[in-house]
Design an enzyme around this catalytic site. Structure first.
Site, short mmCIF file in Angstrom:
data_model
loop_
_atom_site.label_atom_id
_atom_site.label_comp_id
_atom_site.label_asym_id
_atom_site.label_seq_id
_atom_site.Cartn_x
_atom_site.Cartn_y
_atom_site.Cartn_z
N GLY A 122 -122.48 -37.61 15.76
CA GLY A 122 -122.83 -38.48 14.65
C GLY A 122 -121.77 -39.54 14.47
N ALA A 123 -120.52 -39.10 14.51
CA ALA A 123 -119.39 -40.01 14.31
C ALA A 123 -118.13 -39.30 14.79
CB ALA A 123 -119.25 -40.37 12.84
N MET A 124 -117.04 -40.07 14.97
CA MET A 124 -115.81 -39.49 15.52
C MET A 124 -114.58 -40.12 14.89
SD MET A 124 -114.33 -37.40 17.57
CE MET A 124 -112.54 -37.30 17.56
N GLU A 125 -113.65 -39.25 14.47
CA GLU A 125 -112.51 -39.65 13.65
C GLU A 125 -111.32 -40.21 14.43
OE1 GLU A 125 -113.49 -36.43 14.26
OE2 GLU A 125 -111.81 -35.04 14.13
N HIS A 153 -116.44 -38.35 5.46
CA HIS A 153 -116.03 -37.23 6.32
C HIS A 153 -115.00 -37.70 7.35
CE1 HIS A 153 -117.02 -33.53 8.81
NE2 HIS A 153 -116.47 -34.31 9.73
N GLU A 154 -115.33 -38.76 8.06
CA GLU A 154 -114.42 -39.21 9.12
C GLU A 154 -113.12 -39.73 8.53
OE1 GLU A 154 -115.28 -38.08 11.81
OE2 GLU A 154 -117.45 -37.89 11.54
N GLU A 179 -113.13 -29.35 10.41
CA GLU A 179 -114.52 -29.76 10.18
C GLU A 179 -115.05 -29.25 8.84
OE1 GLU A 179 -115.61 -32.08 11.66
OE2 GLU A 179 -114.50 -32.11 13.53
N1 BES Z 1 -114.97 -34.49 15.08
C1 BES Z 1 -116.37 -34.57 14.85
C2 BES Z 1 -117.13 -35.09 16.04
C3 BES Z 1 -117.17 -34.14 17.20
C4 BES Z 1 -117.88 -32.99 17.11
C5 BES Z 1 -116.53 -34.43 18.37
C6 BES Z 1 -117.92 -32.13 18.17
C7 BES Z 1 -116.54 -33.58 19.44
C8 BES Z 1 -117.25 -32.40 19.35
C9 BES Z 1 -116.67 -35.49 13.66
O1 BES Z 1 -115.71 -35.52 12.67
C10 BES Z 1 -117.90 -34.93 13.02
O2 BES Z 1 -117.82 -33.90 12.40
N2 BES Z 1 -119.04 -35.57 13.24
C11 BES Z 1 -120.30 -35.09 12.74
C12 BES Z 1 -120.77 -35.91 11.61
C13 BES Z 1 -120.19 -35.40 10.35
C14 BES Z 1 -120.35 -36.32 9.21
C15 BES Z 1 -120.78 -34.06 9.96
C16 BES Z 1 -121.28 -35.20 13.87
O3 BES Z 1 -120.99 -35.86 14.83
O4 BES Z 1 -122.35 -34.60 13.76
ZN ZN Z 2 -115.61 -33.85 11.47
#
Ligand code: BES
Ligand code: ZN
Length: 837
Positions: free
Chosen positions: A267-270, A303-304, A326
């Site tokens: 969904g997104a990446m920090e 979140h990010e 997370e």
């Molecule tokens: N760090 C995660 C993205 C991620 C997840 C990277 C698994 C690698 C493996 C990011 O902070 C995140 O949690 N993204 C969520 C969206 C969030 C608002 C719940 C996502 O990508 O679903």
């Molecule tokens: Zn996250």
């Protein structure tokens, strides 16, 4: 980690700073790179071991003082390692490792990859971008790719003519290269982990910066979408300031770019200062978006940004720690958006996420939130509903138990003690314990180190209210002895009683226990099964006696009891009839979910009866809500209307509502909630002409949210030939990132589920190859209602023979959920029609 692990690099050499240069060539989908790693030899060694994957190494040198070595560079593909054999012993002290390498801009949405977009004239454009978490930085440059090998990163990109680039640090220098390209140099990052590095190169447009207490905030996107950036800027500015205040630490980077990427696996990446998103989770027109769409975008941004502190500034020592960052960021996103838009009542909506987590956690195949992880692959299984939603629920339960102020003090102490460092999960509990004096660690351990959660049986006895905990399971074999430290909140009249229920049973002395509410406020991660007299008393005037969240809990707990076979589905219908006064969104979301599920139990021949019962249940609420938006309504009232329209029109097939929906769908000025719902109502009754027009709308949408509405609505069309066209799109022009969701919706279609399943089996190998690996389990979320034979057997048999590399635990959970539904279906066959009421 005390013992050496085959998954951890040797510790003899420690990176300090990377000077990284990348030369991407978008046309040939390849890149060249150089990296100079300033490192320290901590223990004499003749070998330097780092990570690299899918790269070729063209040159390697190691400089130690006056000595220059040209080591043999050996790539160990299966271990994703690069071994530099220096041929002489390096003494402790500083060294520089210089490497020249090359790689491919892949299409797998990880490492350094290619994303494409099409302009208004139909021409395709390419951009290059990165996704490194968990262990894909090694696919873009050789590095010590473990979260506790923190270092500073200085990045330069040779940017082709006409393109822009962004990375974690601010742009600090531009130098023309001989061939017309520009070498853009970005400022050094803070000391941080490799998985947080990012760079994006392409025809980017960048908004003017918004100043947030000295930090410039911008949105970056492909051309032509500048008018969709205002909401993200506003939300980002609020969140950044609010989070800095909550944590009591200034933002740790120098700038923040929120970057919308057309192809994105997650969904997104920090990434520090260069946060990447799916377009639909960042770019929007708030006047055309629904509350759910805007809420989601707000939560994702918050979140990010919460990760900039919790994750980026203070980072887990190893991948088994990801659940905490997370879970915590998921908790913070609610807290932040609740502060930004109190009228969205974020914590009330969160009860639905909590309930979804409990649903998975009621299965035997659930897992402990925290478990030992040795390989990075094992950690990939951690990114699921139990980490995010159960984890956040447990954090929220703790916060409410301690009080928000004391909890925040503990968080502040934790972050300031560990900034720029790495931690284990217990460090947070210890910091909160030290700040509050409460037994935080032992309480949290009962929730984190074992799977499942309790159901509390509540009943009246001669002394008062008797509470008893047991494990909540749908397929209950009755011999599970697990116990939890349950922060119980009971409301009796105006009095609140708080207990930490540690034993199996406890009686709370009360004068009038029959009307007591257990889990008052609804923050506890447990269910309540009331005895018959209490249940009847609560229902007498639930509207006055229970809050929205408590009524939600009653509905959701009742449905859980139906799934577990403790109540017949007719009891749920009775409850629904008792709640016809209901005017709150979360309660209707729970009612709607249960009522739809009841529809899956009804034999084909009785569907007309079911539909008319649906309309009878929904119409009173819809008539109160009104069929047109009224002045002065709040966003949740409009959202409720949208939900009721969908239930009446798409599920109940109310002809009046279907007719109205056709008009709303065709009118571009329709209010967004009605517009979104009417798309699904029209699809459920859609003709071939509707299907064709929906595909057109998907191809040229007004905004990213509208595109997804039309795409996913294709799953709802009734005819087989329409299904075939939808599936063709799934292997054709639909972006790989969205295909799993489209297929999950299609599998969930009552008519087409079994045919879609056969199609999935047939296309399995293609799907595995084309879809981002983390999304395969999302696709399989659609199997849960494939309850009729021979499909149940086909699905379970196929999945037993085709394990899913990333996310098998999640797949096991979907299979068990399917079994739970199949059992329910079997139990209800002879009685559900009579039970509709
Ligand atoms: N760090 C995660 C993205 C991620 C997840 C990277 C698994 C690698 C493996 C990011 O902070 C995140 O949690 N993204 C969520 C969206 C969030 C608002 C719940 C996502 O990508 O679903
Ligand atoms: Zn996250």
């Amino acid at each position: 980690m005390s013992e050496p692990s085959p998954h951890r690099l040797p510790r003899a050499v420690r990176p300090v700073r990377y000077e990284l240069r990348l030369d991407p060539d978008l046309a040939s989908a390849s890149f060249l790179g150089t990296v100079e790693i300033e490192a320290v030899v901590d223990a004499a060694t003749s070998e330097i071991v780092l990570n690299a994957a899918d790269l070729e190494i063209d040159a390697a040198t190691v400089v130690a003082g006056a000595e220059v070595h040209e080591p043999a560079a050996v790539l160990l593909a299966d271990q994703e390692r690069l071994v530099l054999d220096v041929g002489a012993e390096l003494a402790p002290g500083p060294i520089t490792i210089a490497l020249t390498f090359r790689g491919v801009l892949n299409d797998q949405l990880r490492g350094f990859y290619r994303s494409t977009w099409t302009d208004d004239d139909g021409a395709e454009h390419v951009l290059a971008t990165t996704q490194f978490e968990s262990t894909n930085a090694r696919r873009a440059f050789p590095c010590f790719d473990e979260p506790d090998r923190k270092a500073v990163f200085g990045v330069s990109i040779a940017v082709p003519v006409g393109l822009q680039a962004v990375s974690c640090g601010p742009e600090v220098e531009r130098a023309p290269l001989d061939d017309g390209r520009t070498l853009v140099r970005f400022g050094d990052t803070m000391v941080m982990s490799t998985y947080l590095v990012a760079f994006v190169v392409g025809e980017l447009e960048i908004t003017d910066p918004v100043d947030v207490g000295g930090v410039p905030l911008r949105v970056v996107h492909v051309p032509g979408k500048g008018d969709l950036t205002g909401f993200a800027l506003e939300c980002g500015a609020f969140s950044l300031a609010w989070l800095a205040e909550y944590f009591d630490i200034p933002y740790p980077g120098e700038k923040v770019d929120l970057v919308a990427i057309p192809d994105f696996a997650f969904g997104a990446m920090e990434n520090l200062g260069c946060v990447t998103f799916r377009e639909a989770l960042l770019l929007t027109d708030p006047d055309q978006a629904t509350q759910a769409e805007l809420g989601r975008i707000g939560l994702v941004i918050a979140h990010e940004l919460a990760h900039m502190w919790f994750g980026d500034l203070v980072t887990m020592e190893w991948w088994d720690g990801i659940w905490l960052k997370e879970a915590f960021a998921t908790f913070m996103e609610m807290a932040c958006i609740d502060a930004w838009k109190p009228e969205w009542r974020q914590w009330e909506q969160f009860t639905i996420e909590r309930a979804a987590a409990m649903d998975t956690d009621t299965l035997h195949t659930t897992r402990a939130i925290e478990f030992p992880v040795s390989s990075p692959d094992e950690a990939e299984a951690m990114y699921d509903i139990l980490t995010y939603e159960k984890g956040a629920s447990i954090v929220r339960m703790l916060e409410q138990y301690l009080t928000p102020e004391r909890f925040r003090d503990g968080v502040r102490a934790y972050l300031s003690a560990h900034e720029y460092g790495n931690t284990r999960n217990s460090d947070l509990w210890d910091a909160i314990e030290a700040a509050t004096g409460d037994p935080v660690r032992s309480t949290m351990d009962t929730w984190i180190l074992q799977g499942g959660h309790p159901v509390i049986d509540a009943d009246v006895d001669e002394r008062g209210l008797r509470l008893e905990q047991r494990r909540s399971l749908y397929l209950d074999d009755g011999d599970d002895e697990r116990r939890w430290s349950v922060p119980v909140v009971v409301r009796a009249g105006d009095e609140i009683h708080r207990r930490l229920l540690v034993d199996r049973r406890e009686t709370i002395l009360l004068d009038e226990p029959v009307t007591a509410v257990v889990n008052a406020g609804g923050h506890g991660f447990y269910r309540v099964d009331y005895g018959a007299s209490m249940r009847a008393a609560l229902l007498v005037d639930a509207a006055e006696r229970l809050t929205t969240v408590e009524r939600f809990g009653l509905v959701d707990d009742t449905w859980a009891a139906v799934l577990a076979g403790r109540l017949p589905a007719s009891s749920f219908m009775e409850l629904a009839r008792a709640l016809t006064f209901e005017d709150q969104l979360p309660v209707w979301r729970a009612l709607g979910a249960g009522l739809r599920a009841v529809g899956r139990l009804v034999p084909d021949g009785d569907l007309d009866l079911y539909r008319s019962v649906m309309v009878d249940l929904v119409r009173p609420a819809l008539d109160i809500s009104g069929l047109e938006p009224a002045d002065g309504e709040g966003p949740l009232e409009r959202q409720l209307r949208g939900l009721l329209v969908e239930l009446a029109g798409a599920v109940g097939c109310d002809p009046e509502v279907v007719e109205l929906a056709r008009g709303w769908e065709a009118d571009p000025t329709t209010e967004p909630e009605l517009a979104a719902s009417s798309i699904r109502v029209v699809a459920a009754h859609g003709t071939d002409a509707d299907h064709a027009s929906f595909v057109e709308r998907f191809r040229s949408p007004r905004n990213p949210q509208e595109q997804l509405r039309y795409l996913y609505a294709l799953a709802l069309f009734p005819d087989r030939s329409q299904l075939d066209r939808t599936l063709e799109l799934a292997v054709g022009e639909v972006r790989s990132q969205n295909v799993p969701f489209l297929l999950a919706h299609t599998l969930g279609n009552r008519e087409h589920g079994p045919a879609t399943w056969s199609w999935v089996e047939e296309h399995w190998d293609d799907l595995l190859e084309r879809l981002p690996s983390n999304t395969i389990s999302r696709l399989l979320s659609g199997i849960r209602w494939l309850v009729t034979e021979p499909t149940v057997t086909a699905v379970t048999g196929f999945l037993a023979e085709h394990p899913v590399a990333s996310g098998q635990p999640t797949v096991d959970q979907y299979v068990e959920k399917l079994r739970v539904h199949a059992e329910l279906h079997r139990r209800e066959q002879g009685r559900i029609t009579a039970g509709l009421g």
